[in-house]
Write an enzyme that holds these catalytic residues in place. Structure first.
Site, short mmCIF file in Angstrom:
data_model
loop_
_atom_site.label_atom_id
_atom_site.label_comp_id
_atom_site.label_asym_id
_atom_site.label_seq_id
_atom_site.Cartn_x
_atom_site.Cartn_y
_atom_site.Cartn_z
N LYS A 91 0.84 -1.20 0.00
CA LYS A 91 0.00 0.00 0.00
C LYS A 91 0.87 1.25 0.00
O LYS A 91 0.56 2.25 -0.67
CB LYS A 91 -0.92 0.01 1.22
CG LYS A 91 -1.78 1.27 1.32
CD LYS A 91 -2.79 1.19 2.44
CE LYS A 91 -3.64 2.46 2.49
NZ LYS A 91 -4.73 2.38 3.49
N HIS A 120 -7.10 -29.50 -33.33
CA HIS A 120 -8.11 -28.53 -32.90
C HIS A 120 -8.95 -29.07 -31.74
O HIS A 120 -10.17 -28.99 -31.74
CB HIS A 120 -9.00 -28.13 -34.06
CG HIS A 120 -8.25 -27.49 -35.20
ND1 HIS A 120 -7.37 -26.45 -35.01
CD2 HIS A 120 -8.23 -27.77 -36.53
CE1 HIS A 120 -6.85 -26.10 -36.18
NE2 HIS A 120 -7.34 -26.89 -37.11
#
Length: 530
Positions: free
Chosen positions: A141, A282
């Site tokens: 922070k 695929h």
């Protein structure tokens, strides 16, 4: 808030993973940085001849409650959180004797590793870090002034920054470190909450989170205009995420997706029983087979659909040998994945610079638990992995004719393959090898027709008198809602059928099977894959 360079004069180091600690401590000490530390980290630094001040000296309190309380104190968190350009904050620091902490180096208690080792509930609880995440969040922070390092791999980057900036860090550098740190605490909390949900047998906890660690930045996603990356989830499941790549260029997004599909499919077949091969294109199988050897399995899988196998992904359930490797190099193949590969096999592939070879040191357990996650607009769909298993004793013969022993083996083989084919799925199998695969169609009838048509084309290419669907077993991943799909399979030459059953028209479908002379079994389980 200030955004300029910030000097690094005082650091707090408290780590579980001691890799690189001594080198980092020495480098910081050489730059005149005061070292604060706790417990085992302080001992390791002192043993290396470094001067270290215990956090307990700073706070005036000893470590207590088996180390549960040591850094949760205003003289620690005040030193991390104070805004250095705020007069009130500076005054508070002076009044209470709080010294600024410019660098925090923390990695957390090994909770994930403890769970992975199968530790009991109480041991896992004791390995939940409290002070570490609290300090990390405080330092993150206040990244306008404080640098926070949570990963050993960032030690060198920190030292390079200090060298480049004459003992200081830039705001942009501290921002990047803070982002990494917040992601680490988020992943840590995710691991804890996920473990607790499992420990409490909560299938659908009210809140659920997911986390990943970057393994690879990809050139692009499914298409060149899509950015993509590959993240690992920390699990030890053998597969593409944990595999060793021996050669070839980087895997693409589609390579990774297809390789995972191939390896999960081939793992359905016990290597102690027979060799198995799966060829994927695929994300769908274009050939799957078992055989007495890997090369036999590969050849049978290849003969299902040689056209689609070009540029495909090949997976094996046993260590890859030289003979099979030479056979594979007969056509262009994108990726080969196996539990292992002999030195001779690797030498064969070395001549194919673009072929990727991956080894995994094991097969995934297809019956193990876990979840799959799919993103939809505004949310996530989470489900159990499809670990459904059907054995011969689970099958219900519903026709007048029962399958023979050989037909039953092919039916169960076809069923395992159908589990990995996009719905609607129809799979024809003969002699433990696919001979026709129909995938992803809106109509089950179309899937049956496409699979049969592919088999016809392969029969012509192989110079056969009839397609291999003649005398085959056929699997449908879900029930036949009408007799039409079943009759198309019969027209293609199928002699036996495996399907879940459960349609309102089961009786009509069974009657059609009897009239066509088919043997049919119900599984009572479906395998949709969308």
């Amino acid at each position: 808030m200030t955004t300029d360079l910030q000097p690094l004069k005082r650091a707090l180091l408290s780590v579980s993973d001691k890799d690189g600690l001594i080198d980092l401590g020495r480098a910081l000490d050489a730059r005149g940085v005061e070292l604060l530390s706790t417990g085992g980290t302080a001992r390791a630094l002192r043993d290396a001849g470094l001067t270290v001040k215990d956090v307990s000296e700073v706070t005036g309190f000893p470590e207590m409650m088996d180390g549960r309380v040591k850094t949760l104190h205003p003289k620690v968190h005040g030193g991390l959180l104070a805004l250095r350009d705020d007069a009130a904050h500076v005054a508070a620091m002076d009044e209470h004797g709080i010294g600024p902490i410019d660098l925090l180096v923390v990695n957390l208690y090994p909770f994930e590793e403890t769970v992975a080792k199968g530790a009991d509930y109480d041991t896992c609880i004791e390995n939940i870090d409290i002070g570490g995440p609290a300090m990390i969040r405080a330092a993150s922070k206040n990244h306008a002034f404080v640098s926070v390092v949570t990963d050993v791999e960032d030690y060198d980057a920190l030292l390079a920054e200090l060298d480049a900036q004459d003992g200081q860090t830039t705001y942009a550098f501290r921002q990047r470190l803070a982002q990494i740190a917040y992601a680490r605490t988020a992943a840590y909390d995710t691991a804890v909450s996920t473990w607790m949900a499992q420990a409490l047998d909560l299938d659908t906890p009210r809140r659920r989170s997911f986390a990943g660690t970057l393994k690879q930045s990809l050139r692009y996603g499914e298409n060149p205009h899509q950015a993509a990356a590959f993240y690992t989830d920390g699990s030890a499941r053998p597969g593409v995420a944990t595999a060793r790549q021996w050669q070839g260029k980087e895997l693409s997004y589609n390579n990774i997706n297809d390789t995972d599909a191939a390896f999960e499919l081939v793992a359905e077949f016990d290597p102690a029983e027979t060799a198995a091969c799966a060829i994927i294109k695929h994300a769908n199988p274009c050939g799957v087979a078992r055989g007495g050897s890997l090369i036999d399995a590969y050849r049978a899988a290849f003969d299902c659909d040689r056209t689609s196998a070009f540029g495909g992904i090949v997976a094996f359930n046993r260590e890859l040998d030289e003979e099979t490797a030479r056979e594979i190099t007969g056509i262009f193949t994108e990726v080969v994945i196996a539990p292992g590969a002999t030195d001779a096999a690797r030498e064969v592939f070395a001549a194919k610079k673009n072929l990727r070879l991956l080894t995994t040191d094991g097969l995934p357990d297809v019956l193990a638990g876990g979840h799959t996650v799919r993103q939809v607009a505004g949310g996530l769909l989470v489900q159990d992995k499809d670990a459904g298993f059907v054995g011969i004793d689970d099958l219900k013969v519903v026709t007048k004719k029962a399958p023979t022993e050989d037909q039953m083996r092919d039916l169960l083989f076809a069923w395992k393959v159908a589990k990995h084919v996009k719905s609607n799925a129809i799979v024809y199998v003969k002699d433990q090898a696919t001979v026709g695969v129909g995938a992803g169609q809106m109509s089950r009838v179309d899937s049956a027709l496409i699979a049969a048509k592919k088999a016809e084309r392969m029969a012509e290419a192989l110079g056969l008198d009839a397609p291999l669907t003649q005398g085959s077993a056929v699997a449908s991943d879900a029930f036949f809602p009408f007799p039409d799909g079943l009759l198309e399979a019969a027209a293609a030459g199928a002699t036996c059928v495996i399907q879940p059953g459960g349609s309102m028209r089961d009786n009509e479908v069974i009657a059609a099977a009897d009239e066509a002379g088919l043997a049919m079994v119900f599984t009572g389980m479906r395998h949709f894959r969308h």
